[in-house]
Design an enzyme around this catalytic site. Structure first.
Site, PDB file in Angstrom:
ATOM      1  N   THR A  99       0.806  -1.221   0.000  1.00 47.52           N
ATOM      2  CA  THR A  99       0.000   0.000   0.000  1.00 47.52           C
ATOM      3  C   THR A  99       0.840   1.273   0.000  1.00 47.52           C
ATOM      4  OG1 THR A  99      -1.372   1.335   1.506  1.00 47.52           O
ATOM      5  CG2 THR A  99      -0.162  -0.447   2.510  1.00 47.52           C
ATOM      6  N   LYS A 105       1.839  -3.351   7.469  1.00 47.35           N
ATOM      7  CA  LYS A 105       1.979  -3.606   6.026  1.00 47.35           C
ATOM      8  C   LYS A 105       3.447  -3.524   5.591  1.00 47.35           C
ATOM      9  CE  LYS A 105      -2.167  -4.327   4.148  1.00 47.35           C
ATOM     10  NZ  LYS A 105      -2.489  -5.375   3.159  1.00 47.35           N
ATOM     11  N   TYR A 112      -1.353   0.338  11.010  1.00 47.54           N
ATOM     12  CA  TYR A 112      -1.647  -0.344   9.729  1.00 47.54           C
ATOM     13  C   TYR A 112      -0.438  -0.266   8.803  1.00 47.54           C
ATOM     14  CZ  TYR A 112      -3.574  -0.860   4.978  1.00 47.54           C
ATOM     15  OH  TYR A 112      -3.795  -1.236   3.670  1.00 47.54           O
TER      16      TYR A 112
HETATM   17  P1  NAP Z   1     -11.576  -4.414   2.335  1.00 47.98           P
HETATM   18  O1  NAP Z   1     -12.734  -4.091   1.453  1.00 47.98           O
HETATM   19  O2  NAP Z   1     -11.542  -3.884   3.711  1.00 47.98           O
HETATM   20  O3  NAP Z   1     -11.472  -6.010   2.393  1.00 47.98           O
HETATM   21  C1  NAP Z   1     -10.649  -6.648   3.320  1.00 47.98           C
HETATM   22  C2  NAP Z   1     -10.879  -8.136   3.225  1.00 47.98           C
HETATM   23  O4  NAP Z   1     -10.043  -8.779   4.208  1.00 47.98           O
HETATM   24  C3  NAP Z   1     -12.316  -8.578   3.551  1.00 47.98           C
HETATM   25  O5  NAP Z   1     -12.672  -9.651   2.719  1.00 47.98           O
HETATM   26  C4  NAP Z   1     -12.204  -9.047   4.992  1.00 47.98           C
HETATM   27  O6  NAP Z   1     -13.183  -9.983   5.355  1.00 47.98           O
HETATM   28  C5  NAP Z   1     -10.830  -9.708   4.940  1.00 47.98           C
HETATM   29  N1  NAP Z   1     -10.236  -9.912   6.256  1.00 47.98           N
HETATM   30  C6  NAP Z   1     -10.187  -9.065   7.307  1.00 47.98           C
HETATM   31  N2  NAP Z   1      -9.587  -9.629   8.372  1.00 47.98           N
HETATM   32  C7  NAP Z   1      -9.252 -10.892   7.975  1.00 47.98           C
HETATM   33  C8  NAP Z   1      -8.661 -11.990   8.623  1.00 47.98           C
HETATM   34  N3  NAP Z   1      -8.302 -11.942   9.920  1.00 47.98           N
HETATM   35  N4  NAP Z   1      -8.470 -13.136   7.919  1.00 47.98           N
HETATM   36  C9  NAP Z   1      -8.859 -13.209   6.627  1.00 47.98           C
HETATM   37  N5  NAP Z   1      -9.464 -12.222   5.971  1.00 47.98           N
HETATM   38  C10 NAP Z   1      -9.658 -11.074   6.628  1.00 47.98           C
HETATM   39  O7  NAP Z   1     -10.200  -3.993   1.622  1.00 47.98           O
HETATM   40  P2  NAP Z   1      -9.889  -3.674   0.086  1.00 47.98           P
HETATM   41  O8  NAP Z   1     -10.091  -2.227  -0.140  1.00 47.98           O
HETATM   42  O9  NAP Z   1     -10.575  -4.680  -0.750  1.00 47.98           O
HETATM   43  O10 NAP Z   1      -8.315  -3.909   0.063  1.00 47.98           O
HETATM   44  C11 NAP Z   1      -7.761  -5.198  -0.242  1.00 47.98           C
HETATM   45  C12 NAP Z   1      -6.329  -5.242   0.279  1.00 47.98           C
HETATM   46  O11 NAP Z   1      -5.566  -4.215  -0.335  1.00 47.98           O
HETATM   47  C13 NAP Z   1      -6.172  -5.032   1.778  1.00 47.98           C
HETATM   48  O12 NAP Z   1      -5.086  -5.827   2.196  1.00 47.98           O
HETATM   49  C14 NAP Z   1      -5.812  -3.563   1.903  1.00 47.98           C
HETATM   50  O13 NAP Z   1      -5.083  -3.351   3.093  1.00 47.98           O
HETATM   51  C15 NAP Z   1      -4.979  -3.371   0.664  1.00 47.98           C
HETATM   52  N6  NAP Z   1      -4.973  -2.036   0.058  1.00 47.98           N
HETATM   53  C16 NAP Z   1      -6.132  -1.404  -0.225  1.00 47.98           C
HETATM   54  C17 NAP Z   1      -6.102  -0.153  -0.861  1.00 47.98           C
HETATM   55  C18 NAP Z   1      -7.372   0.572  -1.214  1.00 47.98           C
HETATM   56  O14 NAP Z   1      -7.286   1.778  -1.480  1.00 47.98           O
HETATM   57  N7  NAP Z   1      -8.510  -0.088  -1.265  1.00 47.98           N
HETATM   58  C19 NAP Z   1      -4.878   0.409  -1.218  1.00 47.98           C
HETATM   59  C20 NAP Z   1      -3.706  -0.308  -0.936  1.00 47.98           C
HETATM   60  C21 NAP Z   1      -3.764  -1.536  -0.324  1.00 47.98           C
HETATM   61  P3  NAP Z   1     -14.660  -9.524   5.883  1.00 47.98           P
HETATM   62  O15 NAP Z   1     -15.434  -9.163   4.635  1.00 47.98           O
HETATM   63  O16 NAP Z   1     -15.163 -10.727   6.573  1.00 47.98           O
HETATM   64  O17 NAP Z   1     -14.453  -8.341   6.772  1.00 47.98           O
HETATM   65  O1  G4F Z   2     -10.433   6.896   3.041  1.00 54.53           O
HETATM   66  P1  G4F Z   2      -9.449   6.786   4.135  1.00 54.53           P
HETATM   67  O2  G4F Z   2      -9.897   6.165   5.413  1.00 54.53           O
HETATM   68  O3  G4F Z   2      -8.214   6.011   3.506  1.00 54.53           O
HETATM   69  P2  G4F Z   2      -6.662   5.919   3.884  1.00 54.53           P
HETATM   70  O4  G4F Z   2      -6.417   6.229   5.296  1.00 54.53           O
HETATM   71  O5  G4F Z   2      -5.922   6.718   2.865  1.00 54.53           O
HETATM   72  O6  G4F Z   2      -6.396   4.350   3.674  1.00 54.53           O
HETATM   73  C1  G4F Z   2      -6.892   3.662   2.530  1.00 54.53           C
HETATM   74  O7  G4F Z   2      -5.940   3.744   1.495  1.00 54.53           O
HETATM   75  C2  G4F Z   2      -4.692   3.071   1.768  1.00 54.53           C
HETATM   76  C3  G4F Z   2      -3.797   3.281   0.537  1.00 54.53           C
HETATM   77  O8  G4F Z   2      -3.117   4.517   0.681  1.00 54.53           O
HETATM   78  C4  G4F Z   2      -4.973   1.610   2.018  1.00 54.53           C
HETATM   79  F1  G4F Z   2      -3.795   0.953   2.235  1.00 54.53           F
HETATM   80  C5  G4F Z   2      -5.892   1.453   3.210  1.00 54.53           C
HETATM   81  O9  G4F Z   2      -6.202   0.074   3.381  1.00 54.53           O
HETATM   82  C6  G4F Z   2      -7.193   2.217   2.930  1.00 54.53           C
HETATM   83  O10 G4F Z   2      -7.858   1.578   1.867  1.00 54.53           O
HETATM   84  O11 G4F Z   2      -8.862   8.224   4.497  1.00 54.53           O
HETATM   85  C7  G4F Z   2      -8.312   9.067   3.506  1.00 54.53           C
HETATM   86  C8  G4F Z   2      -8.047  10.429   4.109  1.00 54.53           C
HETATM   87  C9  G4F Z   2      -7.253  10.423   5.412  1.00 54.53           C
HETATM   88  O12 G4F Z   2      -6.279  11.431   5.339  1.00 54.53           O
HETATM   89  C10 G4F Z   2      -8.276  10.774   6.484  1.00 54.53           C
HETATM   90  O13 G4F Z   2      -7.739  11.457   7.626  1.00 54.53           O
HETATM   91  O14 G4F Z   2      -9.296  11.034   4.416  1.00 54.53           O
HETATM   92  C11 G4F Z   2      -9.186  11.687   5.685  1.00 54.53           C
HETATM   93  N1  G4F Z   2     -10.533  11.812   6.258  1.00 54.53           N
HETATM   94  C12 G4F Z   2     -11.131  12.991   6.529  1.00 54.53           C
HETATM   95  N2  G4F Z   2     -12.341  12.771   7.077  1.00 54.53           N
HETATM   96  C13 G4F Z   2     -11.344  10.815   6.600  1.00 54.53           C
HETATM   97  C14 G4F Z   2     -12.492  11.427   7.129  1.00 54.53           C
HETATM   98  N3  G4F Z   2     -11.215   9.473   6.519  1.00 54.53           N
HETATM   99  C15 G4F Z   2     -12.255   8.705   6.947  1.00 54.53           C
HETATM  100  N4  G4F Z   2     -12.154   7.347   6.840  1.00 54.53           N
HETATM  101  N5  G4F Z   2     -13.388   9.262   7.492  1.00 54.53           N
HETATM  102  C16 G4F Z   2     -13.556  10.619   7.604  1.00 54.53           C
HETATM  103  O15 G4F Z   2     -14.581  11.103   8.090  1.00 54.53           O
END
Ligand code: NAP
Ligand code: G4F
Length: 349
Positions: free
Chosen positions: A125, A153, A149
């Site tokens: 990430t 990671k 987190y």
């Molecule tokens: P997400 O929607 O939160 O999905 C997370 C998945 O992990 C869900 O299926 C969840 O299951 C499962 N999980 C949680 N705890 C677990 C455990 N103990 N054992 C097995 N599975 C577990 O996340 P996403 O946005 O799809 O992201 C996928 C991956 O990419 C994650 O590793 C995240 O950290 C990483 N990532 C995401 C972003 C982003 O912007 N989306 C960017 C960079 C990296 P449940 O449905 O049961 O909760």
């Molecule tokens: O949407 P966020 O919670 O995502 P964040 O923290 O960037 O993390 C996500 O992206 C990562 C990749 O860079 C992943 F690895 C991670 O698993 C996840 O998918 O917050 C984005 C930004 C932050 O700066 C936060 O402080 O939005 C700001 N923010 C402002 N108000 C908020 C809020 N975030 C959340 N969740 N809720 C608010 O009300």
């Protein structure tokens, strides 16, 4: 038929990746967690597909992971499972480390012990860059995580690289910048905004939307395109790490203003700090307020990625820009809100 195993199949990315792999003819195995209620909404439309097999499991359970790898013998393993919420990781740091750091080690260990021929994808990430040391961030930019987190990671990143270098495992880190969609969890900022604004417009949500830091900047792309990049990494001739990003960055404030246009609102900002408010210029209605509960103990202020390596070596580049992403999300959430409104009205009649 090629076999893939996905951890986190019920998440945003897991569901898109499953669709992509099924369309490519894979037999897709997914690990789901036992929950007291259904947690398979995002893959509901794929249930019954003969190419999809689900297994109970958890990244905290090595016996289970060993059994699954030894019996399935997957050609490709995508480790997407994680406690993926940055703010929540400050509340549950040990659990986050157990799943996101040690969970990665557990599944790598199961792969190396039972099926080292498998190719392995680790969901790394842009949070690894945290307090950024270089703009834009690329594969060679030093890491400086800013949350439990990010730190967990970081371990996942290095242990993946270590298995590649130590045991010759075909293991890749996808350093993905924020990617969003109509399937994004509703507590992440983009979806919180698109759902929140849609519900305010339809009168489902009566009060304003409470937000945290509006000045943080993110490089947001469309999740489906990013999942295609995961697959491309595992088809590459060599195992490497890749940044996946759009190369453009916007504040949370920008995201809110652009989304609000769907509701025919022009947001103007008044006040400062925790007293700042986002107000619709025409009606004077307060749409956004600040709630310090959403501030983080340490913030990642700026992320913007340079995905030129992925373009050059994989032929991948982001196509959907921020306004197109908002269009996808707002259309979906406005429709949902209007259904909810109809249900509400019929309940009251
Ligand atoms: P997400 O929607 O939160 O999905 C997370 C998945 O992990 C869900 O299926 C969840 O299951 C499962 N999980 C949680 N705890 C677990 C455990 N103990 N054992 C097995 N599975 C577990 O996340 P996403 O946005 O799809 O992201 C996928 C991956 O990419 C994650 O590793 C995240 O950290 C990483 N990532 C995401 C972003 C982003 O912007 N989306 C960017 C960079 C990296 P449940 O449905 O049961 O909760
Ligand atoms: O949407 P966020 O919670 O995502 P964040 O923290 O960037 O993390 C996500 O992206 C990562 C990749 O860079 C992943 F690895 C991670 O698993 C996840 O998918 O917050 C984005 C930004 C932050 O700066 C936060 O402080 O939005 C700001 N923010 C402002 N108000 C908020 C809020 N975030 C959340 N969740 N809720 C608010 O009300």
């Amino acid at each position: 038929m090629k076999k893939a195993l996905i951890t986190g199949i019920t998440g945003q990315d897991g569901s898109f990746l499953t669709e992509i792999l099924i369309a490519k003819g894979y037999e897709v195995h997914g690990i789901i967690r036992r929950a007291s209620n259904f947690n398979t909404d995002r893959i509901e439309h794929l249930m019954g597909n003969k190419q999809l097999r689900l297994h109970h499991g958890d990244l905290s359970d090595s016996a289970n992971l060993n059994k699954l790898i030894s019996t399935i013998k997957p050609d490709e393993v995508y480790n997407l499972g994680a406690q993926s919420h940055v703010a929540v990781s400050f509340e549950v740091p040990e659990y986050t480390a157990q799943v996101d750091a040690m969970g990665t080690l557990r599944i790598l260990d199961a792969v190396i012990n039972h099926y080292p021929e498998a190719r392995f994808y680790q969901a790394s990430t842009s949070e690894l860059y945290g307090l950024v040391q270089e703009i834009p961030q690329k594969e060679t930019t030093p890491f400086y995580p800013r949350s439990p987190y990010g730190v967990a990671k970081l371990y996942g990143f290095w242990i993946t690289k270590n298995f590649r270098e130590s045991y010759g495992l075909f293991a890749c880190n996808g350093i993905l910048f924020n990617h969003e969609s109509e399937r994004r969890g509703k507590t992440f900022v983009t979806r919180k905004v698109t759902v929140g604004l849609s519900e305010i417009l339809h009168g489902i949500k009566k009060e304003s939307l409470k937000m945290g830091n509006l000045d943080a900047k993110r490089d947001w792309g469309y999740a489906k395109e990013y999942c295609e990049a995961m697959w491309m990494m595992l088809q590459h001739s060599s195992a490497e790490d890749f940044v996946i990003a759009t190369g453009r960055t916007y504040t949370i404030r920008d995201f809110i203003e652009r989304s609000a246009r769907y509701c025919d609102w022009e947001i103007v900002w008044e006040g400062e700090g925790v007293n700042e408010k986002g107000i619709d210029k025409k009606s004077g209605r307060v749409i956004i307020e600040i709630d310090p509960r959403y501030f983080r103990p340490a913030e990642v202020e700026l992320l913007v990625g340079d995905a030129s390596k992925a373009k050059k070596e994989l032929g991948w580049e982001a196509k959907i820009d921020l306004d197109e992403l908002i269009d996808i999300m707002m259309k979906h959430d406005m429709k949902d809100a209007s259904y909810k409104k109809v249900l509400q009205l019929s309940d009251n009649s």
